[in-house]
Structures are given as structure tokens and as C-alpha cells.
Design an enzyme around this catalytic site. Structure first.
Site, PDB file in Angstrom:
ATOM      1  N   SER A 124       0.830  -1.817   0.058  1.00 19.49           N
ATOM      2  CA  SER A 124      -0.027   0.226   0.492  1.00 19.49           C
ATOM      3  C   SER A 124       0.448   1.170  -0.074  1.00 19.49           C
ATOM      4  O   SER A 124       1.858   1.174   0.142  1.00 19.49           O
ATOM      5  CB  SER A 124      -0.850  -0.314   1.153  1.00 19.49           C
ATOM      6  OG  SER A 124      -1.381  -1.446   1.247  1.00 19.49           O
ATOM      7  N   GLU A 239      -3.102 -14.204   1.834  1.00 21.35           N
ATOM      8  CA  GLU A 239      -3.669 -12.281   3.131  1.00 21.35           C
ATOM      9  C   GLU A 239      -5.265 -12.692   3.319  1.00 21.35           C
ATOM     10  O   GLU A 239      -5.480 -13.433   4.516  1.00 21.35           O
ATOM     11  CB  GLU A 239      -3.293 -11.470   2.579  1.00 21.35           C
ATOM     12  CG  GLU A 239      -3.652 -10.420   3.728  1.00 21.35           C
ATOM     13  CD  GLU A 239      -3.404  -8.900   2.818  1.00 21.35           C
ATOM     14  OE1 GLU A 239      -3.488  -8.677   1.716  1.00 21.35           O
ATOM     15  OE2 GLU A 239      -3.195  -7.793   3.648  1.00 21.35           O
TER      16      GLU A 239
HETATM   17  C1  FAD Z   1      -4.832  -2.792  10.857  1.00 23.11           C
HETATM   18  C2  FAD Z   1      -4.368  -2.559   9.296  1.00 23.11           C
HETATM   19  C3  FAD Z   1      -2.768  -3.141   8.720  1.00 23.11           C
HETATM   20  C4  FAD Z   1      -2.517  -3.121   6.839  1.00 23.11           C
HETATM   21  N1  FAD Z   1      -1.523  -3.999   7.188  1.00 23.11           N
HETATM   22  C5  FAD Z   1      -0.682  -3.286   5.900  1.00 23.11           C
HETATM   23  C6  FAD Z   1       0.586  -3.818   5.541  1.00 23.11           C
HETATM   24  O1  FAD Z   1       1.431  -4.528   6.127  1.00 23.11           O
HETATM   25  N2  FAD Z   1       0.977  -3.524   3.940  1.00 23.11           N
HETATM   26  C7  FAD Z   1       0.553  -3.130   3.083  1.00 23.11           C
HETATM   27  O2  FAD Z   1       1.107  -2.856   2.195  1.00 23.11           O
HETATM   28  N3  FAD Z   1      -0.556  -2.798   3.482  1.00 23.11           N
HETATM   29  C8  FAD Z   1      -1.231  -2.308   4.992  1.00 23.11           C
HETATM   30  N4  FAD Z   1      -2.541  -2.538   4.845  1.00 23.11           N
HETATM   31  C9  FAD Z   1      -3.089  -1.260   4.083  1.00 23.11           C
HETATM   32  C10 FAD Z   1      -4.656  -2.138   3.225  1.00 23.11           C
HETATM   33  O3  FAD Z   1      -4.278  -2.646   2.850  1.00 23.11           O
HETATM   34  C11 FAD Z   1      -5.550  -0.718   2.636  1.00 23.11           C
HETATM   35  O4  FAD Z   1      -5.286  -0.050   4.005  1.00 23.11           O
HETATM   36  C12 FAD Z   1      -6.148  -0.953   2.535  1.00 23.11           C
HETATM   37  O5  FAD Z   1      -6.361  -2.066   0.790  1.00 23.11           O
HETATM   38  C13 FAD Z   1      -7.201   0.233   1.481  1.00 23.11           C
HETATM   39  O6  FAD Z   1      -6.650   1.100   0.693  1.00 23.11           O
HETATM   40  P1  FAD Z   1      -6.565   2.705   1.464  1.00 23.11           P
HETATM   41  O7  FAD Z   1      -6.401   1.841   2.713  1.00 23.11           O
HETATM   42  O8  FAD Z   1      -5.359   3.052   0.837  1.00 23.11           O
HETATM   43  O9  FAD Z   1      -7.806   3.401   1.064  1.00 23.11           O
HETATM   44  P2  FAD Z   1      -8.698   3.545  -0.821  1.00 23.11           P
HETATM   45  O10 FAD Z   1      -8.311   2.466  -1.425  1.00 23.11           O
HETATM   46  O11 FAD Z   1      -8.365   4.567  -0.279  1.00 23.11           O
HETATM   47  O12 FAD Z   1     -10.406   3.638   0.342  1.00 23.11           O
HETATM   48  C14 FAD Z   1     -11.370   4.900   0.927  1.00 23.11           C
HETATM   49  C15 FAD Z   1     -12.966   4.109   0.776  1.00 23.11           C
HETATM   50  O13 FAD Z   1     -12.793   3.669  -0.767  1.00 23.11           O
HETATM   51  C16 FAD Z   1     -13.768   2.857  -1.384  1.00 23.11           C
HETATM   52  N5  FAD Z   1     -13.052   2.287  -2.699  1.00 23.11           N
HETATM   53  C17 FAD Z   1     -11.734   1.895  -2.886  1.00 23.11           C
HETATM   54  N6  FAD Z   1     -12.101   1.937  -4.098  1.00 23.11           N
HETATM   55  C18 FAD Z   1     -13.306   1.693  -4.348  1.00 23.11           C
HETATM   56  C19 FAD Z   1     -14.100   1.004  -5.355  1.00 23.11           C
HETATM   57  N7  FAD Z   1     -13.599   0.292  -6.886  1.00 23.11           N
HETATM   58  N8  FAD Z   1     -15.375   1.000  -4.796  1.00 23.11           N
HETATM   59  C20 FAD Z   1     -16.038   0.405  -4.385  1.00 23.11           C
HETATM   60  N9  FAD Z   1     -15.547   1.321  -2.945  1.00 23.11           N
HETATM   61  C21 FAD Z   1     -14.087   1.299  -2.967  1.00 23.11           C
HETATM   62  C22 FAD Z   1     -13.141   1.808  -0.099  1.00 23.11           C
HETATM   63  O14 FAD Z   1     -13.756   0.959   0.125  1.00 23.11           O
HETATM   64  C23 FAD Z   1     -12.728   2.243   1.626  1.00 23.11           C
HETATM   65  O15 FAD Z   1     -13.493   2.402   2.198  1.00 23.11           O
HETATM   66  C24 FAD Z   1      -3.502  -2.485   6.493  1.00 23.11           C
HETATM   67  C25 FAD Z   1      -4.122  -1.933   6.712  1.00 23.11           C
HETATM   68  C26 FAD Z   1      -5.113  -2.029   7.458  1.00 23.11           C
HETATM   69  C27 FAD Z   1      -6.125  -0.702   8.405  1.00 23.11           C
END
Ligand code: FAD
Length: 403
Positions: A124, A239
């Protein structure tokens, strides 16, 4: 192969695994053996992941037999490798086995399993979470090395990690999925900066990670240049199963915390309405458990199916609802939190109080792919609904407008 032959094979394999476990437990009794030594010996006997190849922690057998190993060694008090190295054990280990060279498998898997070398997953970025394939950290080839620049975010346990599974963009002129490459990166390199990100629990189990001209030897690539998307799918599939696909015994797992809380709650909290809620949650937990058993069987038949995404989505909602109900049963005590001092935890597994578990469970519908994204996958691939809008799919990444 006929059914009879396959059953016979399984029995012979079971016997082989049982013999190896007997020998392991007798020679290295878990209660009196250093945990790292025990896990190393378990690995050397091919009992770490029985389905991995021989010589790399496995025996090339049906993964179903791992349950047999785990039940027997845990009953004797053996350490759980998942606790200390959850990302390594559940996700990057299977990725190294699928995509790594023999040399990489030899170098990385044993210390990963023993917990001597912790791993993190660097996918991410601030601008690319759900749309992870759109990421913009770069890797540029320079002789026998690649030079990496960029920022990753939400990196669980980066602060304890020796190695990271990193995906960067190595070909901006290709469409977004095709221009990615995966590497193993040394998290202790001075060019890698790790900063804590504090969560609502007060803890900082994850981090921001900055790469500034980080040099990675070409031999640390997983797969080939341009394979990064396919490599990361291996990690992401593992995962989802790792997060939402566990199969606890009936009534154990998260739901047992609620049942325990119910039993200890004062009579005033144990109303018929609350009882009804607890029963509904117990039933949902059981339905999920049975779904995961079915998914597990399908995977073994070579048909992964949509259940991985169903399990991930359903377990997130279920966990949140279970802890909601548990906090309700605690009444005013549910508001007491102990210390809110920032802690850098030693693991990303579990929470020691219900209050902390309640707060931590909020992340379940985000980590490992959000619930909305799981719904998109199920809508498109299972229900056959029209696809999400993807304007950048056929364009070179460099030509896609971005802020
Ligand atoms: C506790 C925790 C641990 C994590 N650990 C890791 C890790 O070790 N390594 C790593 O790489 N990542 C990690 N992550 C990151 C995680 O994979 C991302 O937070 C997640 O994939 C969402 O991405 P974002 O936070 O950028 O949200 P965004 O992608 O910006 O999403 C924001 C909102 O928009 C919605 N959304 C986005 N796209 C769409 C779509 N096409 N259709 C409908 N809704 C949509 C989402 O559902 C969300 O509600 C972790 C996250 C958490 C919370």
C-alpha cells in the site's frame, strides 16, 4: 488416480507425518526446548508447511496434513510461528515458495519460520490502497542493482522486520498491472526509514516506510521484471485466507470471547434481547466456520472459488458485531481502557482486553482489502454484475492522469 489409491496414499502420508512428529516431540520436547530451536527442528523435518517442497520446510504433501501436525505439536505446548511473524508465515513465506529462486527459498524460509527474521508486506501507498496496482514507488535498473524510491504506508510490523516484500513500478510505459516488479528488500538498510503510525488502540503496529535511493541486488527479485502483479496476487490470496479463512473448533475463536463475557455478565445485562443477539452471532460464526470448511475443501480440489472473499468480508462484519455486543454486555466497564500510552507491539495478532479487541476490530473491514472491494469482486465474478468503472485499464501508467 482412483479414489481408493488416493485414500491409501493419504493414509501412508499420514503415517509418515505422524512418525516425524513423534520423533520431533521426543527429541525436542517443546516445554523444555528453546522456541527457536524447536521451530528450526520442525522446519528441518518438513513439518513447517507440509505442502512446501522437501528441503524447504515441507514434504510435498497434501496441505490438509498440516492440521495434524499443528494439533499434535500445540497440544504439547509448541510455539505458534504465526504469532511472532504473522505476515511472514501467512503471506510472504508462501510467496517466496511460489516465486523465489532455490537460493532465495534456502536463504529465507527457515529463519522466517523460526521467527528469527520477521517480514513485512510493502504494497500500500498513500495514493494506492484498494487500487494497489496503480502504485507509484519506482525501481530503476542500474547494472546488477535496482534503485528504489518512494513511500509505503500501513506497513504492519515494519519496525521489527528484517525483510520486506516490496512491489514497485519498474516500467511506467506499460499498463498499470504490467509495469510492476516484486523484490525482497533489507529493512535494516540505512536508506530505509520507518516511522510509526499510531492506531485508535493507542498502539503503533504499523508504519510509514520511506525508500531513498535504496539499492536492491537484482538477485533479490521475485519472479521476473513485470511479474509484480502476479507475485502480489499470490500474497493477497494467502492474506485473505489468513485473515478470514481460519477454521476454529465449533464455538471457539472470537465468538468464545462473547460467550465467556455473556456467562460472566451480571443478571441485569443478561436480558432476553441480549441473549437473542448472542445466539444470532453464535449462529453467524458457525455459518462462517462451515463456509470456510467448504472453501478449504474446494481449494484442495483445485477450485479456489469465491469463498476466500466471502470469508474475508463476513469475518470482518462478524468480528465487529461480536465485539460491539461484548462491550454492551460489559456496560460502563466497556468504557475503561487502562493506559493509552503508545506501545510498539511485538505482534499484530490478538488483543489482550475486550476493549482493545473492540477498537482493533474496526480495522478488519479495511486490512487485506476493504469490504467494498470484496463486494465488487463478488458482484463481478460471482453474480456477473457489470464491472466497476476502470478508465485506466488499457492506458500506459505514465499517461493516466493523477493528482
Ligand atoms: C490494520 C491494517 C494493517 C494493514 N497492513 C498492511 C500491510 O502490512 N501492508 C500493506 O501493504 N498494507 C497494509 N494495510 C493497508 C490496506 O491494505 C489498505 O488500507 C486497504 O487496501 C485500503 O486502501 P486505502 O487505505 O488506501 O483506502 P482507499 O483505497 O483509499 O479506500 C477508501 C474508501 O473507498 C472505498 N473504495 C475504494 N475503491 C473502491 C471501489 N473501486 N469501489 C467501491 N469502494 C471503493 C474503500 O472501500 C474505502 O472505504 C493495512 C491496513 C490496516 C487497516
Amino acid at each position: 488416480m482412483t479414489m481408493t489409491e488416493s485414500t491409501t496414499d493419504l493414509t501412508a502420508d499420514e503415517q509418515r507425518v505422524n512418525d516425524l512428529v513423534d520423533e520431533l516431540l521426543t527429541t525436542f520436547p517443546p516445554k523444555t526446548t528453546d522456541p527457536k530451536e524447536f521451530l528450526g527442528q520442525q522446519f528441518d523435518r518438513g513439518l513447517a508447511w507440509v505442502h512446501f517442497p522437501e528441503g524447504h520446510g515441507g514434504l510435498g504433501l497434501n496441505p490438509k496434513l498440516q492440521k495434524l501436525v499443528n494439533e499434535r505439536v500445540y497440544a504439547e505446548g509448541a510455539p505458534n510461528p504465526m504469532y511472532r511473524n504473522p505476515i511472514g508465515h501467512g503471506m510472504t513465506g508462501p510467496t517466496v515458495v511460489a516465486w523465489g529462486s532455490d537460493e532465495q527459498k534456502q536463504r529465507y524460509l527457515r529463519p522466517l519460520f523460526t521467527g528469527e527474521e520477521i517480514w513485512c508486506q510493502l504494497f500500500s501507498e498513500p495514493g494506492s490502497g484498494s487500487d494497489f496496482a496503480g502504485l507509484s514507488s519506482t525501481g530503476v535498473k542500474d547494472g546488477d542493482e535496482w534503485i528504489v524510491n518512494g513511500q509505503k504506508v500501513w506497513t504492519t510490523l515494519a519496525h521489527l522486520s528484517k525483510w520486506g516484500l516490496l512491489v514497485v513500478r519498474t516500467d511506467p510505459s506499460a499498463v498499470k498491472h504490467a509495469g510492476l516488479t516484486a523484490f525482497v528488500v533489507d529493512m535494516e538498510d540505512p536508506s530505509v526509514e520507518i516511522r510509526p503510525l499510531r492506531q485508535m488502540t493507542g498502539e503503533a503496529e504499523f508504519n510509514e516506510v520511506f525508500f531513498s535511493d535504496t539499492r536492491i541486488p537484482a538477485g533479490e527479485m521475485l519472479g521476473s521484471a513485470g511479474d509484480g502483479w502476479r507475485v502480489s496476487l499470490t500474497t493477497l490470496m494467502n492474506e485473505r485466507v489468513s485473515i478470514g479463512g481460519t477454521i476454529p473448533a465449533r464455538g471457539s475463536g472470537t465468538i468464545s470471547a462473547l460467550v465467556q463475557t455473556w456467562k460472566q455478565a451480571p443478571p441485569t445485562a443478561r436480558t432476553p434481547a441480549a441473549r437473542d443477539e448472542v445466539m444470532k452471532l453464535w449462529s453467524r460464526a458457525e455459518v462462517l466456520r462451515l463456509t470456510n470448511i467448504r472453501a478449504n475443501q474446494n481449494r484442495k480440489m483445485g477450485d479456489p472459488g469465491p469463498e476466500g472473499s466471502i470469508g474475508k468480508m463476513a469475518s470482518a462484519d462478524l468480528n465487529k458485531d461480536i465485539y460491539d455486543q461484548a462491550i454492551d454486555l460489559l456496560g460502563a466497564e466497556g468504557l475503561l481502557y487502562g493506559s493509552y500510552e503508545m506501545v510498539r507491539p511485538e505482534t499484530a495478532m490478538g488483543a489482550d482486553t475486550l476493549q482493545k479487541a473492540f477498537l482493533r476490530s474496526r480495522a478488519n473491514s479495511i486490512e487485506g482489502g476493504t469490504t467494498e472491494v470484496m463486494k465488487n469482486i463478488l458482484g463481478e465474478r460471482v453474480l456477473g454484475l457489470p464491472g466497476d468503472v476502470r478508465v485506466d485499464r488499457d492506458k500506459p501508467w505514465a499517461e493516466v492522469p493523477r493528482s
